[in-house]
Design a protein around this motif. Structure first.
Motif, PDB file in Angstrom:
ATOM      1  N   GLY A   1       0.826  -1.211   0.000  1.00  0.00           N
ATOM      2  CA  GLY A   1       0.000   0.000   0.000  1.00  0.00           C
ATOM      3  C   GLY A   1       0.860   1.261   0.000  1.00  0.00           C
ATOM      4  N   GLU A   2       0.177   2.399   0.129  1.00  0.00           N
ATOM      5  CA  GLU A   2       0.861   3.693   0.221  1.00  0.00           C
ATOM      6  C   GLU A   2       1.618   3.764   1.545  1.00  0.00           C
ATOM      7  OE1 GLU A   2       0.506   6.600  -1.882  1.00  0.00           O
ATOM      8  OE2 GLU A   2      -0.177   5.036  -3.286  1.00  0.00           O
ATOM      9  N   VAL A   3       2.732   4.492   1.550  1.00  0.00           N
ATOM     10  CA  VAL A   3       3.468   4.669   2.817  1.00  0.00           C
ATOM     11  C   VAL A   3       2.701   5.651   3.711  1.00  0.00           C
ATOM     12  CG1 VAL A   3       5.637   5.372   3.883  1.00  0.00           C
ATOM     13  CG2 VAL A   3       5.650   4.311   1.617  1.00  0.00           C
ATOM     14  N   ILE A   4       2.502   5.247   4.954  1.00  0.00           N
ATOM     15  CA  ILE A   4       1.846   6.136   5.931  1.00  0.00           C
ATOM     16  C   ILE A   4       2.927   6.610   6.907  1.00  0.00           C
ATOM     17  CG2 ILE A   4       0.056   6.316   7.707  1.00  0.00           C
ATOM     18  CD1 ILE A   4      -1.049   3.635   6.469  1.00  0.00           C
ATOM     19  N   TYR A   5       3.176   7.914   6.916  1.00  0.00           N
ATOM     20  CA  TYR A   5       4.200   8.453   7.812  1.00  0.00           C
ATOM     21  C   TYR A   5       3.557   9.022   9.073  1.00  0.00           C
ATOM     22  CZ  TYR A   5       7.532   8.147   3.963  1.00  0.00           C
ATOM     23  OH  TYR A   5       8.333   7.688   2.962  1.00  0.00           O
ATOM     24  N   SER A   6       4.247   8.864  10.199  1.00  0.00           N
ATOM     25  CA  SER A   6       3.828   9.575  11.422  1.00  0.00           C
ATOM     26  C   SER A   6       4.367  11.004  11.333  1.00  0.00           C
ATOM     27  CB  SER A   6       4.410   8.889  12.661  1.00  0.00           C
ATOM     28  OG  SER A   6       5.818   9.123  12.747  1.00  0.00           O
ATOM     29  N   ASN A   7       3.992  11.838  12.304  1.00  0.00           N
ATOM     30  CA  ASN A   7       4.658  13.133  12.456  1.00  0.00           C
ATOM     31  C   ASN A   7       6.143  12.896  12.730  1.00  0.00           C
ATOM     32  OD1 ASN A   7       2.169  14.303  12.309  1.00  0.00           O
ATOM     33  ND2 ASN A   7       1.926  14.490  14.528  1.00  0.00           N
ATOM     34  N   ILE A   8       6.940  13.952  12.600  1.00  0.00           N
ATOM     35  CA  ILE A   8       8.341  13.873  13.034  1.00  0.00           C
ATOM     36  C   ILE A   8       8.386  14.287  14.508  1.00  0.00           C
ATOM     37  CG2 ILE A   8      10.659  14.845  12.749  1.00  0.00           C
ATOM     38  CD1 ILE A   8      10.065  15.128   9.770  1.00  0.00           C
ATOM     39  N   TYR A   9       8.983  13.441  15.314  1.00  0.00           N
ATOM     40  CA  TYR A   9       9.124  13.714  16.750  1.00  0.00           C
ATOM     41  C   TYR A   9      10.597  13.846  17.106  1.00  0.00           C
ATOM     42  CZ  TYR A   9       4.289  12.128  16.976  1.00  0.00           C
ATOM     43  OH  TYR A   9       2.943  11.988  16.776  1.00  0.00           O
ATOM     44  N   GLN A  10      10.869  14.483  18.238  1.00  0.00           N
ATOM     45  CA  GLN A  10      12.257  14.540  18.711  1.00  0.00           C
ATOM     46  C   GLN A  10      12.339  14.012  20.135  1.00  0.00           C
ATOM     47  OE1 GLN A  10      13.697  18.588  19.510  1.00  0.00           O
ATOM     48  NE2 GLN A  10      11.970  19.329  18.316  1.00  0.00           N
TER      49      GLN A  10
END
Ligand SMILES: [Fe+2]
Length: 395
Positions: free
Chosen positions: A94-103
């Motif tokens: 499927g399509e890539v599902i990204y999370s937010n960028i966290y630090q």
């Protein structure tokens, strides 16, 4: 093909100076990875693989991130891809599902300050957990600890994942990263974590700690571990079930007595490690309190259940005391209590709250090289206990 969706925020775990892991829940068969780096451009990719196969799972993805430069802020995001096998050679994705960028920051022995929040015995009380998640996000501690009994029992993968990786039962992870996307979650198991048909799947979501025995041999060390950050060493232990192994309710499938002895042997070694001996403060975390209570059930009887752990006390207290441990933080009793060290028990024992609004409590520990302050607040942020722990050198 139908895409999967995320069922939890990322949960950062197993932090050391140069590695951590991330786990998250998915709605169907998927694979995933973590992109990470020292600024928002990321640039590195970590995967989870075993004997050459990159991991897939229908419920949980978990990726170790290794080789991180020490003392750096780390940025990361998760990537998730649905997988469908039509044949062995025809794999649709499927399509890539990204999370937010966290630090996040990782444990760093030379840090000037240390802070952590602790909750225990939340027992799936979502209303309480929503408030605690919000409170942890406000406090922004370096670490957050769940000191056991997150559940009543684990009865399905779905329920297990929701309880431990999405405790406040959110659905929109673009707005909230939960309590452990921006700081590591440290998790010590309670007696309830080993109950139910799916208790043995907990390790897919809350990942055990791995220690290198040599460059070739790694030992999975269950759920006991040490974290050193700034002036504080955290010694985290697993007290197991609250009844003897031979009780009928365990169906001859309990082996905690050997497991507690294994931890005694580990303690004897790890408490002499420079990461612990050089700390100004040593705090132990164990779900069932070690401090004996006159007449109370010690967990070794043929009836009832432990109010404190007589066996863990016998095996571990002397070693912790000799190492200079100043504080033990526990739960299990569902009532907030602080017992300063006395003739009955030689180490300060704090017990946290329970799963009813009137019992719920959040513990906050904050240290500099000069002082360690512990505070316990109720669900309305009213301070119930405040105390200062003296450093090892001034005792
Ligand atoms: Fe408990």
């Amino acid at each position: 093909m139908e895409n999967v969706f995320l069922k939890s925020p990322p949960v950062v775990q197993n932090p050391t100076a140069n590695r951590f892991s991330v786990s998250w829940c998915v709605s169907g068969l998927a694979t995933g990875w973590v992109e990470w780096g020292y600024d928002e451009s990321l640039g590195n990719k970590a995967v989870s693989s075993h004997h050459g196969l990159i991991a897939t799972d229908e419920n949980f993805l978990s990726v170790p991130v290794v080789g991180i430069d020490e003392n750096c802020r780390v940025y990361y995001r998760t990537a998730t891809v649905a997988v469908k096998y039509h044949t062995a050679y025809e794999i649709e994705q499927g399509e890539v599902i990204y999370s937010n960028i966290y630090q996040i920051i990782l444990p760093n022995r030379s840090a000037d300050t240390f802070s952590m929040t602790v909750v225990n015995d939340t027992h799936e009380a979502t209303a309480i957990l929503k408030l605690f998640v919000k409170r942890v996000q406000e406090i922004k501690p370096d670490f957050h600890m769940w000191n056991g009994d997150a559940c009543h029992s684990f009865n399905s993968h779905d329920q297990l994942g929701q309880v431990v990786l999405n405790p406040s039962d959110e659905s929109d992870f673009s707005r909230s990263g939960g309590w452990a996307a921006e700081r590591p979650l440290l998790y010590t198991l309670g007696n309830h974590e080993r109950r139910g048909s799916h208790a043995r799947s907990l390790c897919k979501a809350i990942t055990p700690w791995t220690y290198e025995m040599s460059s070739l041999i790694k030992k999975v060390s269950q759920y006991y571990f040490v974290v050193r950050h700034g002036p504080v060493a955290l010694v985290c232990l697993d007290s197991g079930e609250d009844k003897p192994d031979n009780r009928e309710v365990f169906g001859n499938m309990a082996d905690y007595e050997a497991y507690r002895k294994e931890q005694r042997d580990w303690l004897a070694v790890i408490l002499k490690d420079p990461s612990v001996t050089s700390a100004k403060y040593i705090i132990a975390f164990v779900h069932i309190p070690l401090r004996p209570i006159d007449g109370a059930n010690d967990g070794c009887r043929n009836e009832g259940y432990a109010f404190y752990s007589g066996e863990c006390n016998k095996l571990w207290t002397k070693l912790l005391l000799e190492a200079g441990c100043q504080l033990i933080v526990s739960g299990h009793q569902h009532q907030v209590e602080y017992h300063p060290a006395d003739d009955n028990y030689p180490i300060n024992q704090l017990v946290g709250g329970g799963d009813k609004m009137e019992d719920a409590a959040l513990i906050y520990l904050e240290a500099t090289t000069k002082s360690l302050v512990l505070r316990v607040e109720d669900i309305n942020q009213k301070i119930l206990i405040q105390s200062e722990i003296r450093s090892k050198n001034s005792c």
